[in-house]
Scaffold this motif. Sequence first.
Motif, PDB file in Angstrom:
ATOM      1  N   GLN A   1       1.827  -0.939  -8.057  1.00 40.80           N
ATOM      2  CA  GLN A   1       0.990  -1.865  -7.302  1.00 40.80           C
ATOM      3  C   GLN A   1       1.418  -3.318  -7.502  1.00 40.80           C
TER       4      GLN A   1
ATOM      5  N   ARG B   1      10.420   4.413  -2.335  1.00 46.34           N
ATOM      6  CA  ARG B   1       9.042   4.429  -1.835  1.00 46.34           C
ATOM      7  C   ARG B   1       8.518   5.874  -1.706  1.00 46.34           C
TER       8      ARG B   1
ATOM      9  N   PHE C   1       6.029   7.734  -4.085  1.00 49.07           N
ATOM     10  CA  PHE C   1       4.580   7.595  -4.040  1.00 49.07           C
ATOM     11  C   PHE C   1       3.893   8.871  -3.548  1.00 49.07           C
TER      12      PHE C   1
ATOM     13  N   PHE D   1      -3.317   7.797  -7.378  1.00 46.32           N
ATOM     14  CA  PHE D   1      -3.756   6.539  -7.972  1.00 46.32           C
ATOM     15  C   PHE D   1      -5.247   6.307  -7.749  1.00 46.32           C
TER      16      PHE D   1
ATOM     17  N   LEU E   1      -2.011   9.652   5.569  1.00 47.90           N
ATOM     18  CA  LEU E   1      -1.035   8.604   5.239  1.00 47.90           C
ATOM     19  C   LEU E   1       0.029   9.102   4.257  1.00 47.90           C
ATOM     20  N   GLN E   2      -0.239  10.217   3.623  1.00 46.58           N
ATOM     21  CA  GLN E   2       0.770  10.821   2.740  1.00 46.58           C
ATOM     22  C   GLN E   2       1.806  11.590   3.557  1.00 46.58           C
TER      23      GLN E   2
ATOM     24  N   GLN F   1      -4.578  -1.724  -1.771  1.00 50.59           N
ATOM     25  CA  GLN F   1      -3.977  -0.923  -2.847  1.00 50.59           C
ATOM     26  C   GLN F   1      -4.054   0.571  -2.554  1.00 50.59           C
ATOM     27  N   ILE F   2      -4.986   0.959  -1.713  1.00 50.38           N
ATOM     28  CA  ILE F   2      -5.040   2.372  -1.309  1.00 50.38           C
ATOM     29  C   ILE F   2      -3.841   2.687  -0.417  1.00 50.38           C
ATOM     30  N   TYR F   3      -3.562   1.776   0.517  1.00 53.11           N
ATOM     31  CA  TYR F   3      -2.399   1.997   1.395  1.00 53.11           C
ATOM     32  C   TYR F   3      -1.111   2.031   0.585  1.00 53.11           C
ATOM     33  N   PHE F   4      -0.992   1.070  -0.337  1.00 53.02           N
ATOM     34  CA  PHE F   4       0.290   0.940  -1.023  1.00 53.02           C
ATOM     35  C   PHE F   4       0.411   1.811  -2.274  1.00 53.02           C
ATOM     36  N   SER F   5      -0.554   2.673  -2.480  1.00 52.19           N
ATOM     37  CA  SER F   5      -0.339   3.715  -3.492  1.00 52.19           C
ATOM     38  C   SER F   5       0.143   4.975  -2.786  1.00 52.19           C
ATOM     39  N   ARG F   6       0.477   4.809  -1.519  1.00 54.88           N
ATOM     40  CA  ARG F   6       1.043   5.901  -0.720  1.00 54.88           C
ATOM     41  C   ARG F   6       2.454   5.508  -0.278  1.00 54.88           C
TER      42      ARG F   6
ATOM     43  N   PRO G   1      -0.501  -5.232  -2.399  1.00 50.83           N
ATOM     44  CA  PRO G   1      -1.530  -4.318  -2.891  1.00 50.83           C
ATOM     45  C   PRO G   1      -2.501  -4.981  -3.852  1.00 50.83           C
TER      46      PRO G   1
END
Lengths: 316, 285
Positions: A59, A78, A81, A86, A109-110, B113-118, B280
């Motif tokens: 993060q 990337r 992830f 998280f 989104l995964q 941070q939810i988006y960028f933990s993906r 994030p």
Amino acid sequence: MNGPSPSSRVTLATEELSRWYGQVIGVNDVTVSITPGVTGLLGLNGAGKSTLFKVMAGQLTPSKGVVRVLGHDLFRHRGLFRRIGFVAEADALYESMTGREMLVYLTRLQGFSRAEARRRADAALERTHLSDDADRTVRGYSKGMRQKIKLAQALAHDPEVFFLDEPFNGMDPVSRREAMELVVRLGEEGKTVLVSSHILHEVEAMTSRILLMHRGRILAEGDIGEIRDAVERHPHRIEIRCDQPRALAPRFIEMEEVQGVRVESEKILLVESDLPREVFRRLPHLALDASLGIHSWTTLDDDLKSLFEYLVEDGR
Amino acid sequence: MPIYDQGYARWEGSLRRRPLRWWPIVRRNFPAELRRRRTLLLLMLAWAAVLVQGVILYGDLRAGGLLRSSGLLKGGMLYFYQAVNHQGPFVLLFVLLSGTELISRDRRYQALQIYFSRPLTRNDYILGKLGIVAAFVFLVSWLPVLVLWLFAVIVSTQPGYLASVWMAPLSLTVYCAVWSLAAGLLILALSSLARRSAIIAVSWVLLYGLLVIRGVTTLVASLTHWPYWGALDLDRNVKQVGAWFFGVDGPLDYSPLWSLVIVAAVVVGCYLILRRRIRPVEVAL
């Protein structure tokens, strides 16, 4: 040369990791290696554990050093992830969506199809005991339910490495126990779980492996028992509330295990002992003596702050 | 022990990023906005406006081009360029409605941070958010005007009509894409800079070159006889670029290439702001 056994292989590691904010150092030259199972990251407020956590979870970019997840540099891939779950400390949620909608969206989104995301979301809701409330909007969720939905979104894509930042904050005792059991099960399934907390006994209930942070550095790393042993060398302070502290004091002075006794006030006696177990063993017998009027006793050193103070003292 | 001496549980799966990561962002948020009553109402109004244009066009084609020959209605490519510009107020309204909170809300909810933990990159995120705005721009401008074009081609009995307007769909598509890009990135950049919707909306109206700015630039340009004051009016520069694609005269008195440069500069500027603002974790020093 024989390689390490799979269970001892490093899944999460940092190399000389530092992160600073202008003149302030958040994380200072941290090198750790973590194997599958549950590892607790402990530290007082401001110790740098949130910063370390955010850098390790990708993060925040490190100012210096490398974070390796499953053997790869996290900031260069990337795609890694996909293997990470998280849970942020903050309430990062969409208030207007229902729990299920949010979970499906975040799972999509995964990279999962809608049908697969729905299936996984349902399974994660089941696992976090949220199925009954899944169709309510997140706005109406209690703090404990919010924590659960955060856990569910981290679980849904079945990652191998989990970063759980203060995941039990605000949970009621039942939810807390359920969530802690879930974390333990993840560890048993061979997942790597790094869980941060400032509550020692909470972490102790899940794992014996801990990382202790203090002022941006790793102060101690390893088995919690070993770290506790180090603390045992220091006398523990036990506060006893009673009607006659002056009459009670001689009863402790005669004990070999007691290093000191101090009358703090008209109602409080402070006992220092390097073997507090012996003092606790004796206390119920003394409490039977009505003339002493013992109301309660508590240890003042069983908190994380004391543990840190001792460890810092040892390091000097 | 230095960690590089230890074995890693190395993950052997594919580390390649999958394409279209941004699509779920559009897929989730566009229908959600579309379901709102005010959005549906405005959409109906936007399409009604094109329907009126269609009726007028039909009457004219049936009357053998009476309105066109009298100059009341433009013909050929100019007709479709004007038709899409008539949708302008709706486009602007939808950009405001759909775009104002797209990033500010995520920042407010700390959802970045939810988006960028993906496995999403900043570009995926920006593309997803821009996609929502662009979907509305296309829904109120591109789609109805394309339908109008199809209708005109079908009902026209005039020989050579299709040959004179066959490029319109392509010009329309490129024009709407540029429009979406400029208007969309500007609202996203503002949404990343401020948290209050009212501030974002007012700033966008001012910076896009509407109301006061348009009046001032038009007045100053006419007083100074220097047309380049129009460079401050982004909306008219976008329209100038659109006119170029349609092969017709635009609203400004300088080369459409200049307008293209101005629009490109705004797009790049907004993109750089977004790259800088979207993180994030926000670090306050």
